[in-house]
Design an enzyme around this catalytic site. Structure first.
Site, PDB file in Angstrom:
ATOM      1  N   ASP A 170     -32.022  50.501  23.692  1.00 25.71           N
ATOM      2  CA  ASP A 170     -33.405  50.384  24.134  1.00 25.71           C
ATOM      3  C   ASP A 170     -33.634  48.881  24.104  1.00 25.71           C
ATOM      4  O   ASP A 170     -33.795  48.296  23.032  1.00 25.71           O
ATOM      5  CB  ASP A 170     -34.346  51.098  23.159  1.00 25.71           C
ATOM      6  CG  ASP A 170     -35.768  51.085  23.668  1.00 25.71           C
ATOM      7  OD1 ASP A 170     -36.218  49.997  24.077  1.00 25.71           O
ATOM      8  OD2 ASP A 170     -36.430  52.135  23.667  1.00 25.71           O
ATOM      9  N   HIS A 171     -33.606  48.240  25.277  1.00 30.31           N
ATOM     10  CA  HIS A 171     -33.526  46.773  25.240  1.00 30.31           C
ATOM     11  C   HIS A 171     -34.771  46.134  24.625  1.00 30.31           C
ATOM     12  O   HIS A 171     -34.736  44.993  24.199  1.00 30.31           O
ATOM     13  CB  HIS A 171     -33.210  46.193  26.625  1.00 30.31           C
ATOM     14  CG  HIS A 171     -34.367  46.120  27.570  1.00 30.31           C
ATOM     15  ND1 HIS A 171     -34.812  47.208  28.283  1.00 30.31           N
ATOM     16  CD2 HIS A 171     -35.178  45.092  27.921  1.00 30.31           C
ATOM     17  CE1 HIS A 171     -35.844  46.838  29.027  1.00 30.31           C
ATOM     18  NE2 HIS A 171     -36.094  45.558  28.840  1.00 30.31           N
ATOM     19  N   HIS A 233     -39.328  52.773  25.154  1.00 26.64           N
ATOM     20  CA  HIS A 233     -39.728  51.465  24.624  1.00 26.64           C
ATOM     21  C   HIS A 233     -41.012  51.533  23.793  1.00 26.64           C
ATOM     22  O   HIS A 233     -41.080  51.011  22.687  1.00 26.64           O
ATOM     23  CB  HIS A 233     -39.967  50.461  25.762  1.00 26.64           C
ATOM     24  CG  HIS A 233     -38.833  50.351  26.741  1.00 26.64           C
ATOM     25  ND1 HIS A 233     -37.526  50.356  26.347  1.00 26.64           N
ATOM     26  CD2 HIS A 233     -38.815  50.224  28.101  1.00 26.64           C
ATOM     27  CE1 HIS A 233     -36.750  50.220  27.421  1.00 26.64           C
ATOM     28  NE2 HIS A 233     -37.507  50.149  28.492  1.00 26.64           N
TER      29      HIS A 233
END
Ligand code: BG6
Length: 462
Positions: A170-171, A233
């Site tokens: 999950d950047h 996110h």
């Protein structure tokens, strides 16, 4: 990092590899954090090593955080092997196994930079590669389209890899200020001691984007803001913001606390859906490439959620995200309860992007011969210097290093993913069943009018 590692990228000629992964590897290499690793890039196109390096040179020049240096780039390229292979063909994995054998590989890290429909084909193929089963695997979102499909995907992966070896990227978790939330929250008594419903009026998590769906219409039209941003996110950020303090300070402790928090979200069937969610679509979305001309997919979502535990009783958590809005801005806004009705509330803003920083608003007496109360602020800008930009690793650099270190605290865990899918599925279903509209909003606006009403309403009980 002295362990010998081989990173294998499935999808090595795709956008993610070019735009994010290889520039991130270059940065790591430039910082001498990559001397013991090799990169094996797999792609269908018949490139040789030199051709591949020539292609990635431009991407590295454009997207690497650190300046391009020719000699550095050439030695970085020596770390890369391009293997031409069709990963959908089982026998191609024998070639891969033979390739690894020549190179006396050690720890394997497989990066699945491909669409999820290929995950199980690849996992199946890797059965032919000795030691692959002990490797780690990194996977990108979307992880499924709903809880059911995500569960199926997870079962397939877990039948091949150990659960603890599956890293869900999950950047947002790699962003500097998202990582900073725990420090700001827990290591400052100024905030730590008032982080509860008695002192906080509401919490807002806002991720506004100026861009539309660009070239990703086909993917996005099957997804929408809830699945694209909220389920992953924004729920990750919510869980870190609102979880209970860590006790053991381990990766497991962190995941456990986040999971508990997600499980304590007020069940969707106890919410009045009109007072909980507003969906919108930007005007002109239906004309985007690869989007259905009658699409009702939302490009904007606003939510008003509650967490049913001792700490947060009836504190609204307001979440908002959308495309084609009037600005690109991601921030968390904590609004405290004002001590008196005529006094402005204290506000803490954690700025995540594009500016990184912390803003605090507080009250003073107006200077001079006056007893008037004046709200003033302190605004710490972390990203305002060039030195900061050069020294701060990008999200993918941190995440690649974290998987190498087997540090799962930078990734979301399967049980968190499953819990947030279940919640988002239920919200979507209730919204559809209630036949609530997907409001059209103009590009460059703040989203639908109905979302302001959702955020400013004062239902009974709060
Ligand atoms: C991705 C979403 O995960 O995050 C995109 O799929 C979104 O739709 C992007 O634009 C936003 O990321 P960032 O890092 O630009 O805020």
């Amino acid at each position: 990092m002295n362990e010998q590692v081989t990173f294998t990228i499935f999808g090595g000629t795709g956008d993610l590899a070019y735009r994010k992964l290889l520039p991130a590897f270059y940065n790591l290499y430039a910082n001498q954090a990559f001397q013991h690793a090799k990169i094996v890039v797999l792609g269908r196109r018949p490139y040789d090593h030199e051709q591949y390096c020539t292609i990635i040179k431009d991407w590295v020049m454009q997207f690497a955080r650190l300046p391009y240096r020719e000699t550095l780039f050439q030695s970085f390229c020596e770390k890369i092997s391009y293997v031409c292979m069709d990963f959908t063909k089982e026998e191609a994995y024998d070639t891969l196994a033979a390739f690894y054998k020549q190179h006396q590989d050690t720890q394997h890290i497989f990066y699945f930079a491909v669409a999820p429909r290929f995950f199980s084909t690849i996992a199946q193929g890797l059965l032919r590669v000795p030691h692959a089963k002990q490797g780690r695997v990194v996977i990108e979102k979307p992880f499924g389209e709903d809880r059911k499909s995500a569960k199926r995907l997870n079962e397939q992966l877990e039948s091949f890899f150990k659960a603890s070896h599956i890293y869900h990227i999950d950047h947002y978790l790699g962003k500097e200020m998202v990582r900073n939330i725990q420090t700001i929250r827990f290591l400052n008594p100024l905030f730590a001691n008032v982080w509860n419903h008695e002192c906080i009026a509401h919490v807002q998590i806002s991720a506004m984007e100026e861009v539309g769906v660009e070239t990703r219409g086909a993917y996005y039209d099957q997804s929408g803001a809830l699945k694209d941003m909220v389920q992953n996110h924004l729920f990750q950020i919510l869980s870190i913001l609102a979880m209970e303090p860590l006790e053991a300070f381990t990766q497991e402790d962190l995941h456990e606390k986040q999971l508990t928090l997600l499980q304590q979200l007020r069940p969707v069937d106890q919410l009045n859906i009109q007072d909980t969610m507003v969906l919108g679509q930007y005007f002109g979305y239906q004309k985007e490439a690869h989007v259905a001309h009658d699409s009702t997919t939302e490009t904007f979502a606003a939510l008003r959620l509650y967490i049913d535990n001792e700490r947060w009783q009836n504190t609204p958590f307001l979440i908002r995200t959308g495309k084609k809005l009037n600005k690109r801005e991601m921030e968390v806004i904590i609004t405290f309860k004002a001590p008196f009705p005529n006094v402005e509330p204290n506000v803490l803003i954690i700025k995540i992007q594009p500016t990184e920083g912390v803003y605090v608003r507080f009250n003073i007496k107006k200077p001079g011969n006056s007893e008037e109360i004046l709200p003033v602020s302190m605004d710490f800008c972390q990203s305002c210097s060039d030195i900061h930009r050069i020294n701060t690793p990008e999200a993918y650099e941190r995440l690649l290093q974290a998987v190498w270190h087997a540090d799962t605290s930078w990734f979301s865990s399967w049980d968190q993913i499953e819990t947030s899918w279940a919640y988002v599925d239920a919200l979507k279903e209730r919204y559809e069943n209630a036949q609530l509209p997907v409001y059209i909003y103009p590009s460059g606006s703040e989203g639908p009018q109905a979302s302001y009403e959702l955020f400013t309403m004062q239902p009974q009980g709060e």
